[in-house]
Design an enzyme around this catalytic site. Sequence first.
Site, PDB file in Angstrom:
ATOM      1  N   HIS A   1       0.819  -1.202   0.000  1.00 37.43           N
ATOM      2  CA  HIS A   1       0.000   0.000   0.000  1.00 37.43           C
ATOM      3  C   HIS A   1       0.864   1.268   0.000  1.00 37.43           C
ATOM      4  O   HIS A   1       0.542   2.245  -0.666  1.00 37.43           O
ATOM      5  CB  HIS A   1      -0.911  -0.015   1.233  1.00 37.43           C
ATOM      6  CG  HIS A   1      -1.997   0.997   1.203  1.00 37.43           C
ATOM      7  ND1 HIS A   1      -3.244   0.726   0.700  1.00 37.43           N
ATOM      8  CD2 HIS A   1      -2.026   2.287   1.592  1.00 37.43           C
ATOM      9  CE1 HIS A   1      -3.993   1.800   0.792  1.00 37.43           C
ATOM     10  NE2 HIS A   1      -3.272   2.767   1.332  1.00 37.43           N
TER      11      HIS A   1
ATOM     12  N   HIS B   1     -10.281   1.161  -1.094  1.00 38.33           N
ATOM     13  CA  HIS B   1     -10.514   0.729   0.277  1.00 38.33           C
ATOM     14  C   HIS B   1     -11.219  -0.619   0.237  1.00 38.33           C
ATOM     15  O   HIS B   1     -12.254  -0.815   0.858  1.00 38.33           O
ATOM     16  CB  HIS B   1     -11.305   1.780   1.059  1.00 38.33           C
ATOM     17  CG  HIS B   1     -10.622   2.210   2.308  1.00 38.33           C
ATOM     18  ND1 HIS B   1     -11.277   2.624   3.434  1.00 38.33           N
ATOM     19  CD2 HIS B   1      -9.296   2.281   2.625  1.00 38.33           C
ATOM     20  CE1 HIS B   1     -10.398   2.935   4.374  1.00 38.33           C
ATOM     21  NE2 HIS B   1      -9.197   2.735   3.903  1.00 38.33           N
TER      22      HIS B   1
END
Lengths: 763, 80
Positions: free
Chosen positions: A58, A111
């Site tokens: 990420h 997300h």
Amino acid sequence: MSAPLPPNPAKELNVAITPELIKSHGFQPDEYDLIKDILGREPTMTELGVFSVMWSEHCSYKNSRLLLRGFPMEKKDPNALGKVLVRAGEENAGVIDIGDNWAICFKIESHNHPSAVEPFEGAATGVGGIIRDIFTMGARPALLTNSLRFGDIRTSAQSRRLLRGVVAGISHYGNCIGIPNVGGDIYFDKSYEGNPLVNALCLGTLRHDQIKRGAATGIGNPVYYVGAATGRDGLGGAAFASKELSETSSEDRPAVQKGDPFMEKLLLEACLELMEVPGLVVGIQDMGAAGLTCSTAETASRGSSGIQIELDLVPQRETGMNSYEIMLSESQERMLVIVTKGREKEIEDIFAKWDLHAVQIGEVVEGDEMIVTHHGVPVVKIPAKRLADDAPLCMQEAKEPATIAQMRDWKPESLQPADEALLQKALPALLNHPTIAQKRWIWQQYDHMVIAGTVLSPGSDAGVARLRLGDKEKYVAIANDCNNSYCKADPYKGAAIAVIECLQNLACSGARALGLTDNLNFGNPYKPESFYYLKEAIKGLAEACTFYDIPVTGGNVSLYNESPELAIDPTPTVSIAGLIEKPEHVTTQWAGRGQSLVLLGDWPNELGQSMYLQELHDLKTGAVPAFEFGKIQKLIDLTLELITQGKVKAAHDISEGGLLSSVAEMLFGHNETIGATLDLSQAPASIRKDALLYGEGPGRIIVATTDADAVLSAARAKGVPAAKIGETSAQGSELKISGTALSWDAAALRKGWEDAIPSLMNA
Amino acid sequence: MNIRVFVNYKKNVLDPQGEAVGRAMQSLNFPAHPHVRVGKTIEFTVDGQDTPEFRKTLDKLCNDLLSNPVIEDYRYEISQ
């Protein structure tokens, strides 16, 4: 060897770093050796956590960064409109010039994993996070869009629950903070069962002189923590997002953060006010994934300086938090601000006015280290640049999955030519498929009109908003796309088609493309088949963007999108922002009565990977439709030329569901449903009827016009194939194809198309 | 039997409403600790006896419907 750090004030953190701990923090043994090499000693538990979040996919893009180097980052002509002012990877989001000293800043972010565990809060905090990325740059957020993927809601109650929660979460956050959601795209496919994709995009506007950087510079400048207090939210969320979902994910509960849009609104206004004060803000960065860790390490790294903070000064919502928890917390609505020394009162006054914490937690120091103390005891001491920039970059093994050749070799001839009964039945069946059906149930939950700048409501090819920029107005359009079936069958072509599809959608709305942001959603990169998809898709995006001269200004990589059953179809979601020169050029897909329909581009003739094959023949197979970059460039130029000359009343590209579905959607107008008579007799007789009516493929746009001859001659001049394919009716709502018995009542088609999603979701 | 189910966020989950109430208390100079939690109460009556089987059913109800076990905890009181 460097001397070890003193024991941590929290006893539970003074543990030996075992191979199990190393593994549970997501490190391979050689990566751990690199950490020891950087530190010159064993890391502490807190440092292990810090490395783990900073080197997660990420934050560090460790499995994708080498591939991403193929993306064009700038326009070929650096002085053309759309000049890149802040490049991808430099800051929280990229910035592009739109003329008159104004710029847009936009980015998409995923997300997915949080939304799979807790759809409402996961999606809501996804929206909150991307909004922070935009206003951190100094831009005022102007609009939101989203790209969503779910399992088949017709058969899966779990997918309906996830869709309901995600849409409610997005609308909750966006509506409360008052930013319009102007559109998006959504696909339903069983590969997303249990692993939905939630990609949120925010676009903001700013003057060139308002661009802010996230760099910590100037020895002695104070480092401020602003916004909400820190709790044990989402501990290790960034690392969590880089793991596959397993049966135990629902036990992984603390990783769910809860957002507070009203807090974020205060933070947004306070930060924008702060940034307007000349010379006050030195650097600013939001605390997103990896919170305090990422913001301190990255600002110090960008500023080529050291940074020192004391955790006792960090506002805390809970008691007894240790340094590991504070550094890795993902509490929302927090920012790190570095201001000019001696002007502390100015920032404190502004934040007090907005009822927010603004607390000095440290300062910029000499050297290159990120130093964190807790109760005065050093608990982290890491060279910031190496932590932020030296994450191991890996190129995994790639292997072409066997399914790719199988699908490519599928022969349409193996399918009996469709009879008229099947052709008749196919249109309503396709229009009722949730992927094609009307998405009103979704977007009516979003406030798409707030700020009163929305020009085109969701539902047309692209979202269009009017930007008020000082005494000027500009019109921005944004389109999202990615067809997962194409990408599964051929990731290179599928990704390129996603770019083409966005360009076509923008052209149909009257917009010229400026820049692209992408969200790469893939499976576990350590599986050679998954890595092959990632590698080929990035190549497809890079080549398409290079050809069309669309710089990539940033984005997000989300790997490990796998549920226990299977990996998702590869999904490189693409969003392209464009500008519309004049308000009268804004074009929709809705045709009027008594207009001619003209097909620009080749006749549809391919069945591979079409919705028709999936829905009517239960086959998810075939070769991905062919395309030529150059031909599509001509088509896009022609469409924009016709629109700017006022020769086109409506435009819509052929995508999922083929020619007939696109024509039907053009008939479903705002005020009434109209009919049309199609004449497809000019199509070569060699094309199968099912491929002509329902085949898909880029490079085809249908326009509605009152002057078909002018459109046809303009197409001839540009060298784009074009044919008149029919006329909309003067009255009634019958859609028919002359020379055949095929006929539908467009009003009835529309009813099925409108009711498909509500009837599933409201049941 | 009268059942009262109390639902509140788990200890580590942010409660924006509670935080807002806490800030308002402080601005009214009310000497409260700012960490306020705002939960909800669900009251209903049922026929039958308070047996272990009944409590099992009630737990299932609380988990599946009345609370979101991902972010909330619950407890209940049963009175005759």
